[in-house]
Design an enzyme around this catalytic site. Structure first.
Site, PDB file in Angstrom:
ATOM      1  CB  CYS A   1      -0.963  -0.020   1.192  1.00 31.28           C
ATOM      2  SG  CYS A   1      -0.224   0.195   2.822  1.00 31.28           S
TER       3      CYS A   1
ATOM      4  CG  HIS B   1      15.468 -13.775  15.235  1.00 29.64           C
ATOM      5  ND1 HIS B   1      16.060 -12.897  16.100  1.00 29.64           N
ATOM      6  CD2 HIS B   1      16.470 -14.554  14.740  1.00 29.64           C
ATOM      7  CE1 HIS B   1      17.372 -13.136  16.142  1.00 29.64           C
ATOM      8  NE2 HIS B   1      17.637 -14.131  15.314  1.00 29.64           N
TER       9      HIS B   1
END
Length: 151
Positions: A73, A106
């Site tokens: 966006c 992670h």
């Protein structure tokens, strides 16, 4: 994951009107890399509400129809908020490669969001490539991802 082949991933991609041009560049880039992607729209620059597209892409990833999703966006932020409301989605906004890499190693992020008004085309391609090529490390990070998921 010794069997991880980053080019075999199926990618869902979508945008609002502000992200249309960048999405077109990323779709072409994914095709050049021979990565399977499905475009959820929008398909022109006509004004469009980003929550609809973001939710559609996120649901497709959460339902395991696609391995990962990319949503674009103007800022990357609104679509990230929407995507993260879908159970099973870990969406991140990344505008540089370090965050893209860390979000995968992670956090096992499965949706990448970017802002077309924030990032240039070449850097966006680098971010996408880094994000797609990076594997989740698991181990202690899996414990934390499980906590995010409520397990």
């Amino acid at each position: 994951m010794a069997d991880f082949d980053w080019k075999k991933q199926k990618i869902a991609i979508g945008c609002d009107h502000a992200g249309f041009d960048l999405k077109q560049e990323i779709v072409a880039y994914l095709k050049k890399l021979e990565i399977d992607c499905y475009d959820f729209g929008v398909f022109d620059r006509s004004p469009a509400d980003y929550p609809s597209i973001a939710k559609e892409v996120a649901l497709a990833v959460a339902d395991h129809e696609f391995d990962k999703g990319i949503i674009i966006c103007g800022s990357g932020l609104g679509v990230c908020i929407v995507a993260n409301k879908v159970v099973g989605i870990r969406a991140v906004t990344c505008h540089e490669t370090y965050s893209a890499r860390m979000s995968r190693t992670h956090n096992d992020a499965n949706v990448l969001t970017m802002g077309a008004r924030v990032i240039g085309v070449d850097l966006a391609k680098d971010v996408v490539l880094t994000w797609l090529k990076t594997e989740f490390e698991g181990g202690r990070h899996q414990v934390r991802v499980s906590m995010i998921e409520g397990n």
